[in-house]
Design an enzyme around this catalytic site. Structure first.
Site, PDB file in Angstrom:
ATOM      1  CB  SER A  94      -0.881  -0.011   1.249  1.00 30.86           C
ATOM      2  OG  SER A  94      -1.428   1.267   1.491  1.00 30.86           O
ATOM      3  CE1 TYR A 107      -6.330   4.527  -1.469  1.00 25.01           C
ATOM      4  CE2 TYR A 107      -4.622   4.421   0.201  1.00 25.01           C
ATOM      5  CZ  TYR A 107      -5.849   4.030  -0.280  1.00 25.01           C
ATOM      6  OH  TYR A 107      -6.608   3.142   0.447  1.00 25.01           O
ATOM      7  CB  THR A 139      -6.760   2.537  -4.631  1.00 26.17           C
ATOM      8  OG1 THR A 139      -6.068   1.304  -4.425  1.00 26.17           O
ATOM      9  CG2 THR A 139      -8.050   2.522  -3.821  1.00 26.17           C
ATOM     10  CE  LYS A 165      -7.922  -2.744  -3.412  1.00 23.02           C
ATOM     11  NZ  LYS A 165      -8.430  -1.848  -2.385  1.00 23.02           N
ATOM     12  CG  HIS A 193     -11.295   0.676   0.242  1.00 22.35           C
ATOM     13  ND1 HIS A 193     -10.607   1.368  -0.712  1.00 22.35           N
ATOM     14  CD2 HIS A 193     -10.490   0.690   1.340  1.00 22.35           C
ATOM     15  CE1 HIS A 193      -9.456   1.798  -0.220  1.00 22.35           C
ATOM     16  NE2 HIS A 193      -9.354   1.391   1.026  1.00 22.35           N
TER      17      HIS A 193
END
Ligand code: FNR
Length: 386
Positions: A108, A132, A158, A254, A278
């Site tokens: 992540s 992100y 994402t 995603k 999520h």
């Protein structure tokens, strides 16, 4: 010890005992009423298999590919923030377990161990990076370059976190990394000696991809301010195009739950999309991922690889998702519970459990090769249709 643990629920219970409440709650929660979080798991239970007999079940294989990457089963580790707070050096341990098992690990943006930490600890074995898109686009460009330098072989972008869904427990617990040393936190941590010993031995206790890489973000309070202001409510498909060009490699989108968005995702030229809410942490009241999957597969499955995540707690869930057209699945909580319970051995155990359940259930349904599994293994009327 690990061999006596035979299902994911046991790992969850052990993690609950061993991980400080703030971080256990962070993993084991959804937004608002948590109805979508619960539905993700419950909707899998409604789908029934057709049991077959007297079909030769020797020589079975669960091996396949996800975005052309060979995988020992159609499962990848989902990107989860603060994983290094479930267990010291958590991302490194999970990446090692995934590497040994022959499945992808996704790091992540909001990880504790950095891109560079994971690359080094896994001898530059390729892993996937989840991005992100923050408002600070210079930082994003540098992050993409760092992911390339770390030998990441796919970018998971994402798209469902332009704003944050509210999780009551995180607010009440005052979630932060490292945890603030309030009396309540110290009393709770005192009951988790294994966790505390691990944390004392590691230097990795804050967001490794961010601290030291953004001007002015040097300590925890600056970091919180920065991240809170950085999620971008104005994110658009133009940004996806920009990221695709800048990255230039395998791209996975995603957070797609709607057929119209799935069509746009296919139009974007990405390699795969992930049907995902999520893990029930964003729009509470949205349908479960497994419920949304068939319509998306029917609409775009011939143009883009469709993956899914949300609610996978067993190999049977993986088999059901595969039967409904998901080329691969991602596991979030299932690996986090293993990690919190027993570190790397716990993640490995979670993967073994899921693999074993997948392999045997596939055989009970009359198949020896995951590649031949389709909707015919499911009892009509028990699974969602487009
Ligand atoms: C997540 N998820 C997530 N997704 C993402 O793209 N970036 C992130 O940093 C995080 N962080 C995160 C933290 C925690 C604790 C959880 C549980 C989840 C969502 C994750 O990738 C995935 O979509 C869900 O976890 C899938 O659902 P299950 O398998 O947890 O039910």
């Amino acid at each position: 010890m690990t061999s006596t643990i035979t299902h994911i629920e046991e790992l969850r219970k052990l993690a609950k005992r061993r991980v400080p409440r703030m971080f256990y709650d962070y993993a084991d929660s959804g937004s608002w009423t948590e109805s979508t979080y619960r539905a993700n798991e419950e909707d899998f239970q409604k789908i029934l298999f057709r049991q077959r007999i007297l079909i030769n079940m020797e020589n079975r294989s669960t091996a396949t590919t996800m975005v052309d990457v060979p995988v020992s089963m159609p499962v990848a580790i989902a990107p989860t923030g603060l994983t290094g707070m479930q267990h010291a050096d958590g991302e490194i341990l999970a990446a090692r377990a995934a590497k040994e098992f022959g499945i992808p690990f996704t790091l992540s943006t909001m990880s504790i161990c950095s891109l560079e930490d994971v690359a080094k600890a896994t001898n530059r074995h390729p892993f996937w990076f989840q991005l992100y898109v923050m408002k600070d686009r210079d930082f994003i460009e540098r992050l993409i370059d760092r992911a390339k330098a770390a030998n990441c072989s796919a970018l998971v972008l994402t798209l469902d976190l332009q704003i944050l869904g509210q999780r009551h427990k995180d607010i009440k617990n005052g979630l932060s990394a490292p945890p603030k040393l309030t009396i309540a936190n110290m009393l709770n941590i005192a009951t988790k000696p294994r966790w505390a010993r691990g944390m004392l031995k590691t230097k990795r206790r804050s967001f490794g991809n961010i601290v030291g890489h953004v001007d002015g973000v040097t300590d925890m309070s600056r970091l919180s301010e920065w991240t809170a202001s950085q999620f971008d409510p104005a994110l658009s498909w133009d940004d996806v195009e920009w990221i695709k060009k800048r990255w230039g490699g395998k791209l996975i989108l995603k957070g797609i739950m709607d057929v119209d968005d799935a069509r746009l995702a296919a139009d974007s030229g990405a390699d795969a999309l992930i049907v995902s809410n999520h893990g029930g942490r964003q729009l509470d009241g949205a349908e479960s991922s497994i419920h949304a999957l068939p319509a998306i597969v029917d609409a775009v499955g011939d143009r883009i690889e469709v993956h899914m995540d949300g609610g996978i707690r067993s190999g049977q869930d993986v088999l059901k998702a595969r039967a409904l057209g998901a080329k691969g699945c991602y596991i979030g909580r299932a690996f986090l519970y293993g990690l919190g319970a027993m570190g790397q051995a716990g993640v490995t155990r979670a993967l073994e459990i899921i693999h074993n359940e997948l392999d045997l259930s596939m055989a009970f349904c009359g198949h020896t090769d995951i590649e031949t599994v389709d909707r015919n293994i499911l009892l009509p009327g028990t699974y969602p249709t487009a």
